[in-house]
Design a protein around this motif. Structure first.
Motif, PDB file in Angstrom:
ATOM      1  N   THR A  24      22.924 112.090  97.898  1.00  0.00           N
ATOM      2  CA  THR A  24      24.139 112.188  97.094  1.00  0.00           C
ATOM      3  C   THR A  24      24.455 113.643  96.778  1.00  0.00           C
ATOM      4  O   THR A  24      23.623 114.376  96.257  1.00  0.00           O
TER       5      THR A  24
ATOM      6  N   VAL B 253      29.776 112.453  98.747  1.00  0.00           N
ATOM      7  CA  VAL B 253      28.990 111.341  99.284  1.00  0.00           C
ATOM      8  C   VAL B 253      28.086 110.842  98.164  1.00  0.00           C
ATOM      9  O   VAL B 253      27.318 111.612  97.592  1.00  0.00           O
ATOM     10  N   THR B 254      28.220 109.556  97.862  1.00  0.00           N
ATOM     11  CA  THR B 254      27.398 108.943  96.818  1.00  0.00           C
ATOM     12  C   THR B 254      26.610 107.796  97.436  1.00  0.00           C
ATOM     13  O   THR B 254      27.210 106.888  98.023  1.00  0.00           O
ATOM     14  N   VAL B 255      25.294 107.853  97.297  1.00  0.00           N
ATOM     15  CA  VAL B 255      24.425 106.812  97.844  1.00  0.00           C
ATOM     16  C   VAL B 255      23.771 106.087  96.676  1.00  0.00           C
ATOM     17  O   VAL B 255      23.023 106.683  95.900  1.00  0.00           O
ATOM     18  N   SER B 256      24.070 104.819  96.562  1.00  0.00           N
ATOM     19  CA  SER B 256      23.524 104.020  95.458  1.00  0.00           C
ATOM     20  C   SER B 256      22.205 103.365  95.884  1.00  0.00           C
ATOM     21  O   SER B 256      22.021 103.003  97.042  1.00  0.00           O
TER      22      SER B 256
ATOM     23  N   GLY C 282      32.326 109.083 100.640  1.00  0.00           N
ATOM     24  CA  GLY C 282      32.527 107.823  99.954  1.00  0.00           C
ATOM     25  C   GLY C 282      31.252 107.319  99.327  1.00  0.00           C
ATOM     26  O   GLY C 282      30.264 108.047  99.212  1.00  0.00           O
ATOM     27  N   LEU C 283      31.307 106.055  98.928  1.00  0.00           N
ATOM     28  CA  LEU C 283      30.169 105.404  98.286  1.00  0.00           C
ATOM     29  C   LEU C 283      29.522 104.441  99.271  1.00  0.00           C
ATOM     30  O   LEU C 283      30.218 103.643  99.919  1.00  0.00           O
TER      31      LEU C 283
ATOM     32  N   GLN D  53      25.637 102.147 100.042  1.00  0.00           N
ATOM     33  CA  GLN D  53      24.330 101.738  99.557  1.00  0.00           C
ATOM     34  C   GLN D  53      23.225 102.433 100.348  1.00  0.00           C
ATOM     35  O   GLN D  53      23.427 102.825 101.510  1.00  0.00           O
TER      36      GLN D  53
END
Length: 120
Positions: free
Chosen positions: A89, A116-119, A9-10, A12
């Motif tokens: 990510t 996996v997305t890390v903002s 998922g996304l 922070q």
């Protein structure tokens, strides 16, 4: 043999995610299980592995932040990811080394991948 991964998922930067993977099908025994990842335009790389006896191995980039665990009875492997960074990510793939019959040969199986997305 199928590996079903979930939990991507996304999130922070600084946050946490937990990935899970379940192996199913004609399984006699599972040796090593692990997680690999592939970022855009990069090669697939090892994240962490765990043997049936619980011995773990981590990429230097995730040591101290990620924890791999395994339930041999359920043929599952999990990856707890803490203190996530944008460079984490990637698409994460679970992997298992499986033997399907006694005295058979070991084969590697891969899950379908979870993003996996890390903002920042």
């Amino acid at each position: 043999v199928q590996l079903q991964a979930s939990g991507g998922g996304l999130v922070q930067a600084g946050g946490s995610l937990r990935l899970s993977c379940a192996a199913s099908g004609s399984i006699f025994s599972i040796s090593s299980m692990g997680w690999y990842r592939q970022a855009p335009e990069n090669q697939r790389e090892l994240v962490a592995t765990i043997t049936s006896g619980g011995r773990t191995n981590y990429a230097d980039s995730v040591k101290g932040r990620f924890t791999i665990s395994r339930d041999n009875a359920k043929s599952t492997v999990s990856l707890q990811m803490n203190s996530l960074k944008p460079e984490d990510t990637a698409v994460y793939y679970c992997n298992a080394e499986v033997i399907t019959v006694r005295y058979g040969t070991w084969n590697n199986y891969w899950g379908q991948g979870t993003l996996v997305t890390v903002s920042s």
